[in-house]
Design an enzyme around this catalytic site. Structure first.
Site, short mmCIF file in Angstrom:
data_model
loop_
_atom_site.label_atom_id
_atom_site.label_comp_id
_atom_site.label_asym_id
_atom_site.label_seq_id
_atom_site.Cartn_x
_atom_site.Cartn_y
_atom_site.Cartn_z
N ASN A 9 2.66 2.01 -5.40
CA ASN A 9 2.08 3.20 -6.01
C ASN A 9 1.12 3.81 -4.99
O ASN A 9 0.01 3.32 -4.81
CB ASN A 9 1.33 2.80 -7.29
CG ASN A 9 0.56 3.96 -7.90
OD1 ASN A 9 0.74 5.11 -7.51
ND2 ASN A 9 -0.31 3.65 -8.87
N TRP A 10 1.60 4.85 -4.33
CA TRP A 10 0.81 5.43 -3.24
C TRP A 10 -0.36 6.25 -3.76
O TRP A 10 -1.20 6.68 -2.97
CB TRP A 10 1.71 6.29 -2.34
CG TRP A 10 2.75 5.52 -1.57
CD1 TRP A 10 3.04 4.18 -1.67
CD2 TRP A 10 3.64 6.04 -0.59
NE1 TRP A 10 4.06 3.85 -0.81
CE2 TRP A 10 4.44 4.98 -0.12
CE3 TRP A 10 3.84 7.31 -0.04
CZ2 TRP A 10 5.43 5.14 0.85
CZ3 TRP A 10 4.82 7.49 0.92
CH2 TRP A 10 5.60 6.41 1.37
N LYS A 11 -0.37 6.55 -5.05
CA LYS A 11 -1.42 7.39 -5.64
C LYS A 11 -1.53 8.72 -4.87
O LYS A 11 -0.51 9.19 -4.35
CB LYS A 11 -2.75 6.62 -5.70
CG LYS A 11 -2.57 5.25 -6.40
CD LYS A 11 -3.85 4.58 -6.76
CE LYS A 11 -3.53 3.24 -7.42
NZ LYS A 11 -4.73 2.53 -7.87
N HIS A 94 -0.30 4.97 -16.25
CA HIS A 94 -1.23 4.27 -15.35
C HIS A 94 -2.66 4.45 -15.87
O HIS A 94 -3.00 5.50 -16.41
CB HIS A 94 -1.10 4.82 -13.93
CG HIS A 94 -1.83 4.00 -12.92
ND1 HIS A 94 -3.19 4.13 -12.73
CD2 HIS A 94 -1.42 3.02 -12.09
CE1 HIS A 94 -3.57 3.25 -11.81
NE2 HIS A 94 -2.51 2.56 -11.41
N GLU A 96 -5.31 5.13 -14.46
CA GLU A 96 -6.01 6.32 -13.93
C GLU A 96 -5.62 7.56 -14.72
O GLU A 96 -6.44 8.45 -14.96
CB GLU A 96 -5.73 6.47 -12.43
CG GLU A 96 -6.48 5.41 -11.63
CD GLU A 96 -5.82 4.99 -10.33
OE1 GLU A 96 -4.94 5.71 -9.82
OE2 GLU A 96 -6.20 3.91 -9.81
N GLU A 166 -1.64 -4.40 -15.77
CA GLU A 166 -2.67 -4.10 -14.78
C GLU A 166 -4.05 -4.13 -15.43
O GLU A 166 -4.48 -3.13 -16.03
CB GLU A 166 -2.44 -2.70 -14.18
CG GLU A 166 -1.12 -2.54 -13.48
CD GLU A 166 -1.18 -1.46 -12.41
OE1 GLU A 166 -0.94 -1.79 -11.25
OE2 GLU A 166 -1.50 -0.31 -12.74
N GLY A 172 -7.94 -1.76 -7.52
CA GLY A 172 -8.72 -1.19 -6.42
C GLY A 172 -10.05 -1.87 -6.18
O GLY A 172 -10.89 -1.36 -5.43
N SER A 211 -5.04 -5.19 -7.18
CA SER A 211 -5.52 -5.88 -5.97
C SER A 211 -4.55 -6.95 -5.47
O SER A 211 -4.97 -8.00 -4.98
CB SER A 211 -6.93 -6.47 -6.19
OG SER A 211 -7.87 -5.42 -6.40
N GLY A 233 -3.30 -0.06 -3.10
CA GLY A 233 -3.85 0.00 -1.74
C GLY A 233 -2.99 -0.65 -0.67
O GLY A 233 -2.77 -0.06 0.40
P1 PGA Z 1 -4.41 -1.70 -6.28
O1 PGA Z 1 -3.78 -0.66 -7.35
O2 PGA Z 1 -3.28 -2.54 -5.76
O3 PGA Z 1 -5.00 -0.81 -5.20
O4 PGA Z 1 -5.43 -2.50 -6.99
C1 PGA Z 1 -2.78 -1.08 -8.24
C2 PGA Z 1 -2.38 0.07 -9.12
O5 PGA Z 1 -3.22 0.90 -9.47
O6 PGA Z 1 -1.21 0.17 -9.51
#
Ligand code: PGA
Length: 250
Positions: A9-11, A94, A96, A166, A172, A211, A233
């Site tokens: 997931n490159w966001k 997600h 976010e 998640e 993150g 993470s 990330g």
């Molecule tokens: P992260 O993000 O690996 O940077 O913790 C995971 C995600 O949001 O899918």
């Protein structure tokens, strides 16, 4: 019987040119294999270039979000219909999106159903906040999200859904869930799915996300109920993402 899925997931990262370069690097690092499925989810504007860069590769393409209506007056949105044929996967719900953009379970459910209806494979994200975790509400939160996000999703369709567990406090933060905790939560999720869908639950993939790094991937991915990872990330660096894929191959 479940093929693990390692999805990046490159966001909101990578320009079109950077996305092409990252895919080129991934193609040179990732071994072609049948036992792990790999997907990258760049931002919308890079999807077309990413698709071209992936031509002839077994790496799949995903989007990070989608609007459930096929078209209309929804300024700034991209519909499931527009993504159909371009991507294989779409990340839905997600944390976010839920936290920063106010997406409700009702809206998430509409997206899941719309994505399935046009042939996309949803990666449905669920997970508890730190406060909910500390208050001992994790299972109640997961139960509610699974119930509300999968309303009117048949067992046949559910087999095409990947769930990403998640925990929000792990995203993150550099503080992943322990492999044992992740396994326990994901086994709980599978038990919930079994209640709703019966034996189909054993074919539904459930990833861990939060993470995940080359350092912790092998332990997390070796758990019996964990069918891959949703990687944020660490998916932005080809070497790290490739190392996580290799951990899944072990
Ligand atoms: P992260 O993000 O690996 O940077 O913790 C995971 C995600 O949001 O899918």
């Amino acid at each position: 019987m479940r093929t693990p899925l390692i999805a990046g997931n490159w966001k909101m990262n990578k320009t079109i040119g950077e996305a092409q370069a990252l895919i080129e690097e991934l193609r040179s690092l990732l071994p072609a294999n049948e036992s792990v499925e790999i997907a990258v989810c760049p931002p919308y504007v890079a999807l077309t270039a990413a698709k071209a860069a992936l031509a002839g590769s077994s790496i799949k393409l995903g989007a990070q979000n989608a609007h459930p209506e096929p078209k209309g007056a929804f300024t700034g949105e991209v519909s499931v219909t527009m993504l159909a044929g371009l991507v294989d996967y779409v990340i839905i719900g997600h944390s976010e999106r839920r936290q920063l953009f106010g997406e409700s379970d009702v809206f998430v459910n509409a997206k899941v159903r719309a994505a399935l209806a046009v042939g996309l494979n949803p990666i449905l994200c669920i997970g508890e906040t730190l406060a909910e975790n500390e208050a001992g509400q994790t299972e109640a939160v997961l139960e509610r999200q699974l119930r509300d996000d999968l309303v009117n999703v048949s067992a046949e369709s559910a087999a095409r859904v990947t769930i990403a567990y998640e925990p929000i406090w792990a995203i993150g933060t550099g503080r992943a869930a322990t492999a044992a905790d992740a396994q326990q939560r994901i086994a709980f999720i599978r038990a919930q799915l079994r209640q709703k869908y019966g034996a189909v639950a054993d074919s539904i993939r459930i990833q861990y996300g939060g993470s995940v790094t080359p350092a912790n991937a092998e332990e997390i991915l070796s758990q019996p109920d964990i069918d891959g990872a949703l990687v944020g990330g660490a998916s932005l660096k080809a070497a790290d993402f490739a190392a996580i894929v290799r951990a899944a191959l072990k």
